[in-house]
Design a protein around this motif. Structure first.
Motif, mmCIF file in Angstrom:
data_model
loop_
_atom_site.group_PDB
_atom_site.id
_atom_site.type_symbol
_atom_site.label_atom_id
_atom_site.label_comp_id
_atom_site.label_asym_id
_atom_site.label_seq_id
_atom_site.Cartn_x
_atom_site.Cartn_y
_atom_site.Cartn_z
ATOM 1 N N UNK A 107 -1.064 -13.467 30.853
ATOM 2 C CA UNK A 107 -0.116 -12.841 29.944
ATOM 3 C C UNK A 107 -0.546 -11.405 29.653
ATOM 4 N N UNK A 108 0.281 -10.662 28.908
ATOM 5 C CA UNK A 108 -0.004 -9.234 28.753
ATOM 6 C C UNK A 108 -1.231 -8.968 27.886
ATOM 7 N N UNK A 109 -1.648 -9.944 27.071
ATOM 8 C CA UNK A 109 -2.895 -9.780 26.334
ATOM 9 C C UNK A 109 -4.107 -9.761 27.238
ATOM 10 N N UNK A 110 -3.946 -10.313 28.439
ATOM 11 C CA UNK A 110 -5.027 -10.313 29.431
ATOM 12 C C UNK A 110 -4.856 -9.199 30.456
ATOM 13 N N UNK A 111 -3.686 -9.135 31.103
ATOM 14 C CA UNK A 111 -3.587 -8.226 32.244
ATOM 15 C C UNK A 111 -3.477 -6.755 31.862
ATOM 16 N N UNK A 112 -2.909 -6.433 30.699
ATOM 17 C CA UNK A 112 -2.795 -5.012 30.362
ATOM 18 C C UNK A 112 -4.168 -4.376 30.126
ATOM 19 N N UNK A 113 -5.031 -4.931 29.270
ATOM 20 C CA UNK A 113 -6.355 -4.301 29.159
ATOM 21 C C UNK A 113 -7.156 -4.354 30.465
ATOM 22 N N UNK A 114 -7.072 -5.467 31.196
ATOM 23 C CA UNK A 114 -7.835 -5.571 32.439
ATOM 24 C C UNK A 114 -7.340 -4.596 33.501
ATOM 25 N N UNK A 115 -6.054 -4.324 33.505
ATOM 26 C CA UNK A 115 -5.496 -3.354 34.459
ATOM 27 C C UNK A 115 -6.105 -1.978 34.250
ATOM 28 N N UNK A 116 -6.417 -1.652 32.997
ATOM 29 C CA UNK A 116 -7.030 -0.366 32.686
ATOM 30 C C UNK A 116 -8.535 -0.395 32.883
ATOM 31 N N UNK A 117 -9.169 -1.516 32.574
ATOM 32 C CA UNK A 117 -10.626 -1.643 32.684
ATOM 33 C C UNK A 117 -11.085 -1.782 34.138
ATOM 34 N N UNK A 118 -10.377 -2.623 34.882
ATOM 35 C CA UNK A 118 -10.734 -2.922 36.278
ATOM 36 C C UNK A 118 -9.477 -2.830 37.144
ATOM 37 N N UNK A 119 -8.997 -1.615 37.401
ATOM 38 C CA UNK A 119 -7.700 -1.438 38.075
ATOM 39 C C UNK A 119 -7.627 -1.987 39.488
ATOM 40 N N UNK A 120 -8.763 -2.195 40.133
ATOM 41 C CA UNK A 120 -8.731 -2.714 41.508
ATOM 42 C C UNK A 120 -8.333 -4.181 41.576
ATOM 43 N N UNK A 121 -8.398 -4.888 40.470
ATOM 44 C CA UNK A 121 -7.999 -6.301 40.395
ATOM 45 C C UNK A 121 -8.744 -7.165 41.400
ATOM 46 N N UNK A 122 -10.041 -6.901 41.556
ATOM 47 C CA UNK A 122 -10.848 -7.645 42.523
ATOM 48 C C UNK A 122 -11.729 -8.720 41.883
ATOM 49 N N UNK A 123 -11.906 -8.666 40.568
ATOM 50 C CA UNK A 123 -12.789 -9.608 39.891
ATOM 51 C C UNK A 123 -12.002 -10.853 39.488
ATOM 52 N N UNK A 124 -12.482 -12.058 39.824
ATOM 53 C CA UNK A 124 -11.774 -13.285 39.440
ATOM 54 C C UNK A 124 -11.633 -13.406 37.924
ATOM 55 N N UNK A 125 -10.448 -13.837 37.487
ATOM 56 C CA UNK A 125 -10.146 -13.924 36.064
ATOM 57 C C UNK A 125 -9.633 -15.317 35.713
ATOM 58 N N UNK A 126 -10.156 -15.839 34.606
ATOM 59 C CA UNK A 126 -9.683 -17.093 34.037
ATOM 60 C C UNK A 126 -9.278 -16.829 32.593
ATOM 61 N N UNK A 127 -8.219 -17.467 32.139
ATOM 62 C CA UNK A 127 -7.752 -17.286 30.768
ATOM 63 C C UNK A 127 -7.884 -18.591 29.992
#
Length: 285
Positions: free
Chosen positions: A117-137
């Motif tokens: 959701x946007x509480x996860x992907x919006x900050x992560x998009x700015x922090x780690x824009x390459x989107x290469x690190x596995x993410x669990x919510x």
């Protein structure tokens, strides 16, 4: 590799994804340079925007996370943004194992379809824009209290030794009815929001975690700052995961829309005196 710190990020408005005038956007874009140069093995995000009856994890096998647009009436370019970070099924299983072993809950569910959701992907998009690190919510349970979420965080503390970055994503103040979208630069911050936000900062920096857990009774204007608790509970999880004796560090502070604080905190500073929490408080579920 060990991850010494945990974090609480105030993600504010969804416009954080495109609005370059927001100082919080520049703060998150400088994350790897100024806040955390170490690259985590994976990321666990506790987001305010996933509320469930029991702790639930998105467990995705062999595919990236979908980008969930759980907001309405915003500029069209925001609905074209993507953050296809890999899923983190091993992390999800580990989180479930830790939560069940801790006794903080007797049930943990898995969702094999849900993305971020946007509480996860919006900050992560700015922090780690390459989107290469596995993410669990991980979801929050709004029918439970802050002590329950703090204990959930304590159960997750071992993840730091495994290189997992634990991020609580919510908001230091969150009263949507009080916002003024057309705030001018010279417009003051809402007095009640400033009062609560200042109390929170002082309590965290002084290590008064028990007060933060009991914020509904201890904090000024608590119900005005958080009419519902979902945007505050991610802070309690991040705080618990850092350990009882670590004080917080304010890593960013700004305001928007009259009453929306972007205050963000790092937990895991060097010990400067013990933080005392009563045993009865920690036993609450």
């Amino acid at each position: 590799m060990m991850m010494k710190q945990t974090f609480f990020i105030s993600h504010g408005s969804p416009t954080l994804s495109i609005d370059d005038s927001l100082p919080a956007r520049h703060f998150l874009q400088s994350w790897k340079e100024k806040v955390l140069p170490t690259t985590p093995t994976s990321i666990l995000v506790i987001s305010a925007h996933w509320e469930t009856s029991v702790p639930t994890l998105n467990l995705l096998h062999h595919r990236p996370n979908d980008t969930i647009y759980d907001f309405y009436g915003f500029p069209q370019p925001m609905y074209q943004l993507k953050y296809p970070a890999p899923g983190a099924p091993k992390l999800a299983k580990r989180v479930k194992e830790l939560l069940l072993a801790s006794g903080s809950t007797n049930q943990v569910e898995e969702d094999t379809k849900r993305g971020l959701d946007h509480g996860a992907w919006i900050p992560l998009m700015l922090m780690y824009p390459d989107a290469q690190i596995p993410v669990c919510q991980l979801s929050v349970q709004t029918h439970k209290d802050a002590a329950y979420h703090y204990n959930m965080g304590k159960a997750l503390a071992p993840l730091k030794d495994e290189g997992v970055l634990i991020v609580g994503s919510g908001s230091a103040t969150h009263n949507l009815r009080a916002l003024r979208p057309q705030q001018q630069k010279n417009e003051s911050v809402a007095p009640w929001a400033l009062e609560f936000d200042t109390w929170l900062k002082e309590a965290l920096l002084e290590g008064r975690y028990e007060n933060v857990i009991n914020y509904e009774e201890k904090a000024p204007r608590a119900k005005m700052a958080h009419p519902s608790p979902e945007h505050f509970y991610p802070l309690h999880v991040a705080m618990g995961a850092a350990g009882d004796h670590d004080r917080a560090k304010l890593i960013h502070h700004s305001w928007s829309e009259y009453a929306l604080s972007y205050a963000s905190y790092q937990f895991g500073e060097e010990r400067r005196g013990e933080v005392h929490l009563s045993p009865s408080l920690l036993e609450k579920k």
